[in-house]
Motif scaffolding. Structure first.
Motif, mmCIF file in Angstrom:
data_model
loop_
_atom_site.group_PDB
_atom_site.id
_atom_site.type_symbol
_atom_site.label_atom_id
_atom_site.label_comp_id
_atom_site.label_asym_id
_atom_site.label_seq_id
_atom_site.Cartn_x
_atom_site.Cartn_y
_atom_site.Cartn_z
ATOM 1 N N MET A 1 0.811 -1.216 0.000
ATOM 2 C CA MET A 1 0.000 0.000 0.000
ATOM 3 C C MET A 1 0.848 1.271 0.000
ATOM 4 S SD MET A 1 -2.940 0.939 2.760
ATOM 5 C CE MET A 1 -2.143 1.951 3.981
ATOM 6 N N GLY A 2 1.855 1.319 0.835
ATOM 7 C CA GLY A 2 2.695 2.513 0.919
ATOM 8 C C GLY A 2 1.995 3.639 1.661
ATOM 9 N N LEU A 3 2.297 4.867 1.265
ATOM 10 C CA LEU A 3 1.756 6.051 1.927
ATOM 11 C C LEU A 3 0.454 6.500 1.271
ATOM 12 C CD1 LEU A 3 2.141 8.427 3.976
ATOM 13 C CD2 LEU A 3 3.319 9.621 2.122
ATOM 14 N N ILE A 4 -0.576 6.663 2.091
ATOM 15 C CA ILE A 4 -1.835 7.256 1.632
ATOM 16 C C ILE A 4 -1.896 8.629 2.294
ATOM 17 C CG2 ILE A 4 -4.343 7.045 1.513
ATOM 18 C CD1 ILE A 4 -2.832 4.750 0.102
ATOM 19 N N ARG A 5 -1.773 9.670 1.500
ATOM 20 C CA ARG A 5 -1.725 11.040 2.036
ATOM 21 C C ARG A 5 -3.090 11.458 2.581
ATOM 22 N NH1 ARG A 5 3.011 12.991 1.221
ATOM 23 N NH2 ARG A 5 4.320 12.263 -0.475
ATOM 24 N N TRP A 6 -3.056 12.333 3.598
ATOM 25 C CA TRP A 6 -4.286 12.824 4.217
ATOM 26 C C TRP A 6 -5.217 13.463 3.195
ATOM 27 C CZ3 TRP A 6 -5.199 10.451 8.330
ATOM 28 C CH2 TRP A 6 -4.262 10.250 9.337
ATOM 29 N N GLU A 7 -4.657 14.103 2.190
ATOM 30 C CA GLU A 7 -5.497 14.777 1.189
ATOM 31 C C GLU A 7 -6.405 13.807 0.432
ATOM 32 O OE1 GLU A 7 -2.006 15.097 -2.188
ATOM 33 O OE2 GLU A 7 -1.841 16.120 -0.254
ATOM 34 N N HIS A 8 -6.032 12.509 0.423
ATOM 35 C CA HIS A 8 -6.855 11.491 -0.243
ATOM 36 C C HIS A 8 -7.918 10.913 0.688
ATOM 37 C CE1 HIS A 8 -4.502 11.319 -3.887
ATOM 38 N NE2 HIS A 8 -3.399 11.078 -3.212
ATOM 39 N N ILE A 9 -7.696 11.016 2.005
ATOM 40 C CA ILE A 9 -8.526 10.301 2.974
ATOM 41 C C ILE A 9 -9.762 11.100 3.366
ATOM 42 C CG2 ILE A 9 -8.577 9.289 5.286
ATOM 43 C CD1 ILE A 9 -5.548 8.703 4.899
ATOM 44 N N LYS A 10 -10.917 10.456 3.188
ATOM 45 C CA LYS A 10 -12.201 11.075 3.521
ATOM 46 C C LYS A 10 -12.692 10.621 4.897
ATOM 47 C CE LYS A 10 -15.324 10.038 0.533
ATOM 48 N NZ LYS A 10 -16.416 9.775 -0.404
ATOM 49 N N ALA A 11 -12.712 9.307 5.137
ATOM 50 C CA ALA A 11 -13.258 8.779 6.388
ATOM 51 C C ALA A 11 -12.749 7.360 6.636
ATOM 52 C CB ALA A 11 -14.780 8.774 6.321
ATOM 53 N N PHE A 12 -13.039 6.856 7.835
ATOM 54 C CA PHE A 12 -12.654 5.506 8.236
ATOM 55 C C PHE A 12 -13.895 4.744 8.663
ATOM 56 C CE2 PHE A 12 -9.199 8.394 9.196
ATOM 57 C CZ PHE A 12 -8.127 7.787 8.583
ATOM 58 N N GLU A 13 -13.863 3.425 8.431
ATOM 59 C CA GLU A 13 -14.989 2.585 8.809
ATOM 60 C C GLU A 13 -14.459 1.190 9.113
ATOM 61 O OE1 GLU A 13 -19.211 1.123 6.780
ATOM 62 O OE2 GLU A 13 -17.689 2.074 5.527
ATOM 63 N N ILE A 14 -15.064 0.534 10.088
ATOM 64 C CA ILE A 14 -14.693 -0.837 10.419
ATOM 65 C C ILE A 14 -15.722 -1.762 9.776
ATOM 66 C CG2 ILE A 14 -14.429 -2.524 12.276
ATOM 67 C CD1 ILE A 14 -13.546 -0.141 14.064
ATOM 68 N N LYS A 15 -15.239 -2.758 9.030
ATOM 69 C CA LYS A 15 -16.120 -3.719 8.366
ATOM 70 C C LYS A 15 -15.609 -5.135 8.591
ATOM 71 C CE LYS A 15 -18.092 -1.099 4.541
ATOM 72 N NZ LYS A 15 -18.315 -1.093 3.096
ATOM 73 N N ASN A 16 -16.516 -6.085 8.427
ATOM 74 C CA ASN A 16 -16.149 -7.497 8.452
ATOM 75 C C ASN A 16 -15.957 -7.952 7.015
ATOM 76 O OD1 ASN A 16 -16.343 -7.926 11.266
ATOM 77 N ND2 ASN A 16 -18.569 -7.941 11.078
ATOM 78 N N ALA A 17 -14.832 -8.580 6.765
ATOM 79 C CA ALA A 17 -14.548 -9.062 5.411
ATOM 80 C C ALA A 17 -13.565 -10.224 5.472
ATOM 81 C CB ALA A 17 -13.957 -7.948 4.575
#
Length: 159
Positions: free
Chosen positions: A78-94
């Motif tokens: 994955m590497g670095l995901i910059r804050w400017e790309h990040i909208k929200a976080f969610e916990i899911k079962n998968a």
């Protein structure tokens, strides 16, 4: 602000050590039962792989880093995901496990920045989880809810 570092949880480490021990046991059984040079070479490869897997499992290296730049993880390259790309976080079962889903503003733009293999791996997450970016619960040594809260608070403090 000081970076956050998360480490692989103990249950996951123990599972990896067990699997590596089985590989090493297989290598020793092959050594004990065979005299063929080719078979012994295969057993040596199994032994080396098992030892490497144990070393990697026991090595205390952080699996997720949260910094002022964004979230870095080596999961699936994955590497670095910059804050400017990040909208929200969610916990899911998968996939019989819980994951932290990182929703992004523009998936296409994010994937354009990725190398070929991580891009393909991340693209497979979109259909099942609604986002290309996921981090398995096993990558955090604390409960996923607590890790999510710490990451969200860090993001807020960086804005």
């Amino acid at each position: 602000m000081k970076e956050l570092h998360f480490y692989k949880n103990n249950k996951s480490k123990n599972r990896e050590v067990f699997k590596a021990s089985v590989v090493i046991l297989i290598a020793f059984l092959i050594f004990a039962l065979q005299t063929s040079l080719i078979i012994n070479i295969v057993a040596t490869v199994f032994l080396a792989a098992g030892l490497y897997l144990i070393y990697r499992a026991l090595k205390s290296k952080n699996t997720v880093t949260v910094s002022s730049e964004g979230i870095y993880s080596s999961v699936n390259g994955m590497g670095l995901i910059r804050w400017e790309h990040i909208k929200a976080f969610e916990i899911k079962n998968a996939f019989n496990a819980r994951v932290l889903v990182v929703h992004v503003y523009d998936t296409g733009k994010l994937l354009d920045e990725m190398k070929m293999i991580p891009k393909h791996l991340m693209r497979t997450n979109i259909k099942t989880l609604g986002s290309a970016v996921i981090i398995p619960e096993s990558e955090f040594e604390l409960p996923l809810e607590e890790a999510k809260m710490k990451i969200e608070n860090y993001k807020i403090s960086c804005q």
